[in-house]
Design a protein around this motif. Structure first.
Motif, PDB file in Angstrom:
ATOM      1  N   ASN A 167       0.392  -1.165   0.265  1.00 32.19           N
ATOM      2  CA  ASN A 167      -0.489   0.062   0.092  1.00 32.19           C
ATOM      3  C   ASN A 167       0.947   1.218   0.367  1.00 32.19           C
ATOM      4  O   ASN A 167       0.423   2.448  -0.625  1.00 32.19           O
ATOM      5  N   TYR A 168       1.776   1.173   0.662  1.00 34.32           N
ATOM      6  CA  TYR A 168       3.091   2.275   0.800  1.00 34.32           C
ATOM      7  C   TYR A 168       3.392   2.644  -0.225  1.00 34.32           C
ATOM      8  O   TYR A 168       3.269   3.920  -1.552  1.00 34.32           O
ATOM      9  N   GLN A 199       3.153   5.998  -3.086  1.00 35.05           N
ATOM     10  CA  GLN A 199       3.966   6.930  -3.313  1.00 35.05           C
ATOM     11  C   GLN A 199       5.054   6.495  -4.647  1.00 35.05           C
ATOM     12  O   GLN A 199       5.198   7.468  -5.657  1.00 35.05           O
ATOM     13  N   GLU A 245      -5.678   7.738  -2.283  1.00 31.59           N
ATOM     14  CA  GLU A 245      -4.971   9.139  -2.199  1.00 31.59           C
ATOM     15  C   GLU A 245      -5.668  10.690  -0.973  1.00 31.59           C
ATOM     16  O   GLU A 245      -5.164  10.470   0.064  1.00 31.59           O
TER      17      GLU A 245
END
Length: 168
Positions: free
Chosen positions: A25-26, A30, A162
């Motif tokens: 998920n990160y 990103q 986001e």
């Protein structure tokens, strides 16, 4: 001794699994391509999870004429929707049964076709629920005509919300 080793292996496996999910998920947030989607949130409440808004995207109900498969469209199947930027939003330009190769400027979202009715295909992308701060869901619902969603699509196909954007 063998029992302790098995217990240790199970604990390590669970930690690795959780870190993999969090890392995925990160990485999506990103490194994923940023898309702005038109939506209209409605405000339900979940006793266990708190306030959230259900996001009804323009790309969630698409014309069956966008279907690019050779076979007849089937409900509940995995589909790939190709999006292209038009003005400031991304719009669907095709629905495929298999992941297509796309040119620059186009993005592929994986979804699940829920059903088809009167020439419209309804698709779930897994990003239709967005949890908000306690007590804020109703105010977001009141501004639903002004609400957009920023999502990120990773190169490997994972998608994550986001931000929810209220245009004033």
């Amino acid at each position: 001794m063998k029992r302790n080793s098995l217990f240790f292996v199970l604990i390590v496996f669970q930690i690795v699994a959780l870190l993999t999910i969090a890392g995925s998920n990160y990485a999506t947030l990103q490194y994923g391509e940023r898309l702005l989607l038109k939506t209209e949130p409605i405000d339900p409440r979940d006793l266990f999870h708190g306030d959230y808004v259900i996001l009804n995207y323009d790309i969630s109900s698409l014309s069956l004429s966008l279907w690019e498969g050779e076979d007849k469209f089937e409900s509940r199947e995995k589909v790939y929707v190709v999006l292209q930027k038009k003005d400031k939003y991304y719009d669907a330009i095709g629905i495929y049964p298999d992941k297509p190769d796309v040119d620059d400027g186009k993005v592929v979202l994986k979804g699940k076709a829920q059903y088809e009715h009167a020439g419209t295909v309804f698709i779930d992308y897994g990003i239709e629920r967005y949890y908000v701060e306690e007590g804020t869901g109703k105010s977001i619902e009141k501004q639903r005509e002004l609400t957009d969603v920023v999502v990120r699509v990773a190169p490997w196909g994972q998608v994550a919300i986001e931000a929810l954007v209220i245009n004033k």
